[in-house]
Design an enzyme around this catalytic site. Structure first.
Site, PDB file in Angstrom:
ATOM      1  N   GLY A 213      -9.286  -5.616   4.737  1.00 13.79           N
ATOM      2  CA  GLY A 213      -9.120  -6.171   3.571  1.00 13.79           C
ATOM      3  C   GLY A 213      -7.615  -5.933   3.244  1.00 13.79           C
ATOM      4  O   GLY A 213      -6.705  -5.849   4.284  1.00 13.79           O
ATOM      5  N   SER A 214      -7.066  -5.873   2.197  1.00 10.14           N
ATOM      6  CA  SER A 214      -5.768  -5.990   1.914  1.00 10.14           C
ATOM      7  C   SER A 214      -4.965  -4.478   2.388  1.00 10.14           C
ATOM      8  O   SER A 214      -3.728  -4.679   2.570  1.00 10.14           O
ATOM      9  CB  SER A 214      -5.515  -5.825   0.342  1.00 10.14           C
ATOM     10  OG  SER A 214      -6.086  -7.251  -0.243  1.00 10.14           O
ATOM     11  N   ALA A 215      -5.706  -3.506   2.557  1.00  9.87           N
ATOM     12  CA  ALA A 215      -5.011  -2.193   3.380  1.00  9.87           C
ATOM     13  C   ALA A 215      -4.499  -2.798   4.603  1.00  9.87           C
ATOM     14  O   ALA A 215      -3.447  -2.076   5.016  1.00  9.87           O
ATOM     15  CB  ALA A 215      -6.194  -1.215   3.503  1.00  9.87           C
ATOM     16  N   PHE A 216      -5.028  -3.886   5.153  1.00 16.02           N
ATOM     17  CA  PHE A 216      -4.474  -4.360   6.374  1.00 16.02           C
ATOM     18  C   PHE A 216      -2.965  -5.112   6.068  1.00 16.02           C
ATOM     19  O   PHE A 216      -2.120  -5.151   7.251  1.00 16.02           O
ATOM     20  CB  PHE A 216      -5.338  -5.472   7.266  1.00 16.02           C
ATOM     21  CG  PHE A 216      -4.943  -5.947   8.710  1.00 16.02           C
ATOM     22  CD1 PHE A 216      -5.313  -4.888   9.547  1.00 16.02           C
ATOM     23  CD2 PHE A 216      -4.319  -6.757   8.735  1.00 16.02           C
ATOM     24  CE1 PHE A 216      -4.819  -5.344  10.961  1.00 16.02           C
ATOM     25  CE2 PHE A 216      -3.927  -7.279  10.198  1.00 16.02           C
ATOM     26  CZ  PHE A 216      -4.240  -6.431  11.221  1.00 16.02           C
ATOM     27  N   LYS A 217      -2.634  -5.344   4.854  1.00 22.15           N
ATOM     28  CA  LYS A 217      -1.271  -5.941   4.837  1.00 22.15           C
ATOM     29  C   LYS A 217      -0.218  -5.036   5.096  1.00 22.15           C
ATOM     30  O   LYS A 217       0.764  -5.624   5.376  1.00 22.15           O
ATOM     31  CB  LYS A 217      -1.090  -6.354   3.383  1.00 22.15           C
ATOM     32  CG  LYS A 217      -2.046  -7.386   2.909  1.00 22.15           C
ATOM     33  CD  LYS A 217      -2.022  -7.594   1.333  1.00 22.15           C
ATOM     34  CE  LYS A 217      -3.175  -8.725   1.166  1.00 22.15           C
ATOM     35  NZ  LYS A 217      -3.393  -8.863  -0.305  1.00 22.15           N
TER      36      LYS A 217
END
Lengths: 482, 429
Positions: A213-217
């Site tokens: 999810g957004s942790a991959f940003k």
């Protein structure tokens, strides 16, 4: 009649001859192969009953030791003083349930080779080393405790790493199990944990893949900064919904809202607020190679070199005819999958100025008399991003904890940075992430926390509300020292 | 070989058994205890006692049979004791009983085996009844029991909860062989000479093929109703061999093999346990936790033993299923290695050679066939079970003569050995 009796006798002797041939094949030709076959229960039986070297935590406290259960037959039994606290990384060595974890992977080092066989006696006479070696791990009991307290009954995992060395400080998977009950041969317990739908035996830190999810940003941003596609002040359009090219899919923000009231928004603010539409746009703007190479530099599709089995995290490598897929991958959805160890490594790499250290759990091996045989030296795995990009990313992550979605990870008196993630998981409710780092004057730590299926909150759970406080407590325990 | 050498070999086997028990004790952390002495005494009393009987009643008997059987049983005893000391002490009682029964057999037949011929139809009935008796309902005081899916056992309920179990088929088999020997000795001329012409082909009179059909049906009944593939295969192979030895005509065993192949193919189609046996034989490692488990454990055991073996008490034959009975050979091969395993095979080969020698030297067709039949049973039975554990043949549960734990097997084999001894005495006169 004598002729036919002799012929029958000859037939019987022929079969005896064939039996000798079969025995030659089984015992002489294939013998060593059968003896060393992993499925041969003798291997386990031999190891299970023998003395094994101890396993100790980074502070020297015993995690596993062998106790003599019968002096007559020199039989030893493993015991785990911390019960279920180190069950996943350390595993168990039992007779009935075989071996698991480090107990299995380092079995050859741990097991004493002393035995009653002829070759064993020769080794003894020649003074060869037949004692099992001990292992000192990088894991800290306090951090394991903090991880357990934080996760509680929720399913999930915590991995903490010392950014400048790659030492794994905590590796905790929930739910856990008690190896002592397996050593005791409790088959009812063994069956129960085998059948339990929450899979207590599964090590979620390194054997399970989650959408990040957004942790991959963090990685998407690293690719943008490093390639010059954008910087922290680059402005993006604030749209409630991003329609993806060549597809009917759309990307929308959390709660289908706007990110900045419809005003153009900087990358820094979008990062702190975790705006999906902005990172979707960034995904469409990034060159495919820059994006995929950056993910692989951080360790996706790679062997991280951990000294334990670890499944590889995954990202598709070909987006040429799938720009929509790249936009969705840029926010850590679609086919992107990561282990908690991988995501902790992402945070550690940023915290260490872009240099990714090879992660390890076994700090040293030592002899029975405690003399050290081998000490693990920290090694650089890869220079994933330049120091400038790392510094910029660090600021973005610190900003996220100071005034963005990661506020509940803040620790007084320490510099804390992070990124939350609320990923669409397979369970219906989202998988909740926090990855980040913390530093004070003496110590530094990087961490990844994942809580499955919305944790105790359920459908409304977010990484910031559920995962970040767990990360905070584990990091604070490390910074407080002992 | 003189009688002193024979006696020394028997005492030697007692020493071997006692030493083996002592080693098994020591390697499991025990000491030289009463078990060692008891084993020595029971061997001297049983095999020595049988030797004394032979010496008194049939002094011209073959001198090789007893020492070979006692050495084989000593090796078996050591392994059984090592696997399970309480089975070992039970086996000592069986050994003493078997020797007593053997002595009684010799006493009964001291004037010759002709008396057996006289009772042949009685023996046929007894043999068939014994073979079928496990099919008796288990609720009767004397009823059948199913063990591991096979119905081979008969349980006699004694007082209270105590009961005695045995495999009547072991003795039934022997009775049938005696019947067959006498039947064939009488009919072999007819079987050989009376032919019917079909075109240019000469085939035996169909009526003469009746015994063949009876044997085929009997073995099929054993296979289907008692699920005992090993005993079925053994019975049939021995009958075919006897038919061939009696007539010298290969057409009988060949027809028999054809019939057996049809029967087996039918069983393969009809019974899943036969299919499982087959796939476990061809590819045991494909399902090594299921159908192939036993055979794989046996291969691991023998492979781990390698050339010299782990040493008595130092291997892990306890990891093999049914190690003390059907898989005793694998256990011995693990602990004594290739050397010991081949030694056991040589022991059986010598025993069989002595038996066939007696058959060849016999002047009377009945005795000839009886000696050859008994010898064939011992030889084929050891080939079937050793072949089964070494994957030469599909695995079928059956005991290894003189070595496996089990009273019924030891009793019937000792009686069979006594009959062989009497036959050899008769030729000596």
């Amino acid at each position: 009649m004598n002729r036919s009796i002799r012929l029958v006798a000859a037939g019987v002797y022929l079969f005896f001859g064939l039996l000798v041939l079969m025995l030659t094949y089984i015992q002489v030709i294939r013998g060593p192969e059968y003896r060393d076959d992993e499925r041969n229960p003798r291997l386990l039986a031999a190891r299970a009953g023998r003395e094994r070297g101890p396993i100790v935590a980074r502070d020297g406290r015993l995690i596993a030791e062998s106790l003599e259960v019968s002096s007559q037959t020199a039989a030893f039994e493993r015991t785990y003083p911390f019960d279920d606290l180190f069950a996943h990384p350390v595993g168990y060595a039992t007779f009935l349930f075989a071996e698991r974890g480090l107990e299995s992977e380092r079995s050859a080092d741990l097991s004493s080779s002393r035995n009653l066989t002829f070759s064993g006696m020769i080794d003894e006479l020649l003074g060869r080393d037949t004692d099992g070696q001990g292992l000192r791990l990088t894991l800290s009991p306090e951090l394991q405790e903090a991880a357990r307290a934080g996760l509680g009954t929720q399913l999930g995992a915590v991995v903490a790493i010392e950014p400048s060395t790659g030492e794994v400080l905590a590796m905790y998977s929930s739910p856990t199990y008690d190896p002592n009950q397996l050593v005791a041969g409790d088959t009812a317990y063994g069956d129960a944990i085998n059948r339990d739908p929450t899979k207590p035996l599964l090590d979620r830190t390194r054997a399970e893949l989650y959408p990040p999810g957004s942790a991959f940003k963090v990685i998407t941003t690293a690719a943008a900064l490093e390639s010059g596609t954008a910087n922290a002040r680059t402005l993006f359009e604030d749209v409630p919904e991003l329609i993806l090219p060549g597809s009917t899919s759309t990307i929308s923000n959390f709660n289908q809202g706007l990110c900045n009231g419809g005003e153009p928004v900087t990358l820094a603010v979008a990062f702190a607020r975790s705006c999906n539409t902005v990172f979707g746009q960034l995904g469409l703007e990034l060159a495919e190679d820059d994006f995929v190479d950056m993910a692989q530099a951080f360790g996706f599709n790679q062997d991280l070199g951990l000294d334990m089995e670890l499944i590889e995290s995954e990202i598709p490598t070909d987006f040429t005819s799938n720009r929509a897929g790249m936009a969705q991958s840029a926010i850590g959805e679609r086919d992107v999958r990561a282990t908690p160890v991988q995501m902790a490594m992402v945070a550690a790499t940023v915290a260490n100025g872009g240099i990714s250290m090879q992660p390890y759990l076994v700090a040293e091996t030592f002899e029975r008399d405690l003399t050290v045989i081998q000490t693990m030296q920290p090694a650089i795995r890869e220079r994933a991003i330049g120091p400038g990009t790392a510094a910029a990313l660090k600021d973005l992550m610190i900003n996220t904890v100071n005034q963005g979605t990661g506020r509940s990870a803040a620790i007084e008196g320490a510099e804390v940075g992070g990124k939350t993630g609320t990923a669409q998981g397979p369970g219906g409710n989202p998988d909740l992430w926090f990855i980040g780092f913390a530093r004070n004057d003496e110590r530094a730590i990087a961490i990844a926390v994942v809580v499955e299926d919305g944790g105790l909150v359920g459908a409304d759970g977010t990484g910031g509300a559920v995962a970040a406080p767990i990360a905070r407590n584990v990091m604070a325990a490390w910074l407080a020292g002992s | 070989m003189n009688r002193i050498a024979e006696a020394s070999l028997i005492v030697g086997s007692a020493v071997l058994a006692a030493l083996g028990v002592a080693i098994a004790n020591l390697s499991s952390g025990g000491s030289v205890d009463a078990q060692v002495a008891l084993t020595f005494v029971s061997f001297v009393v049983s095999w020595g006692g049988l030797w004394v009987t032979v010496r008194r009643l049939t002094p011209g008997a073959n001198p090789y049979l007893l020492p070979l059987a006692s050495i084989l049983s000593a090796v078996g005893m050591v392994e059984v004791y090592r696997l399970n000391p309480s089975l070992g002490s039970l086996q000592r009682w069986w050994l003493l009983t078997a020797a007593a029964l053997g002595s009684l057999t010799i006493l009964w037949l001291r004037d010759g085996t002709a008396v057996l011929r006289r009772y042949r139809y009685l023996l046929l009935m007894a043999g068939v009844l014994l073979l079928m008796s496990p099919l008796l309902p288990g609720s009767l005081p004397l009823g059948g029991v199913t063990v591991n899916g096979s119905r081979l056992w008969l349980r006699l309920n004694l007082w209270g909860d105590s009961s005695l179990q045995f495999q009547p088929g072991e003795l039934g088999k022997l009775a049938l062989i005696v019947f067959f020997a006498s039947y064939l000795a009488e009919r072999r001329q007819a079987l050989t000479l009376v032919h019917r012409k079909v075109g240019t082909l000469e085939i035996p009179e169909p009526r003469q093929l009746m015994p063949l059909l009876v044997a085929w049906l009997a073995s099929l009944i054993v296979m289907v109703y008692q699920r005992d593939l090993g005993a079925s295969l053994l019975l049939f192979a021995v009958f075919m061999a006897m038919l061939y030895m009696a007539t010298g005509q290969a057409v009988f065993p060949l027809t028999g093999v054809g019939l057996f192949a049809i029967g087996t193919a039918g069983a393969f189609q009809a019974f899943s346990h036969v299919q499982r046996r087959y796939s476990a034989w061809i590819a045991p490692f494909d399902d090594f936790e299921g159908a192939g488990y036993q055979i794989v454990q046996s291969l691991f055991a023998m492979g781990s033993g390698s050339i010299a073996g782990s040493g008595i008490g130092l291997g892990r034959p306890d990891l093999i299923p049914s190690a003390a009975t059907d898989f005793i050979f694998a256990a011995i091969a693990e602990e004594t290695g290739f050397v010991g395993a081949v030694g056991v095979l040589i022991g059986f080969a010598l025993l069989v050679a002595a038996g066939f020698g007696i058959a060849v030297r016999s002047r009377d067709p009945f005795r000839k066939l009886l000696a050859a039949g008994i010898t064939t049973v011992i030889g084929v039975q050891s080939i079937i079970i050793i072949g089964g554990v070494t994957r030469l043949l599909p695995l079928t549960g059956i005991t290894l003569p003189f070595m496996s734990y089990g009273g019924s097997s030891l009793l019937s084999n000792t009686v069979a050995l006594s009959i062989l001894l009497v036959i050899s005495q008769e030729e000596h006169r």
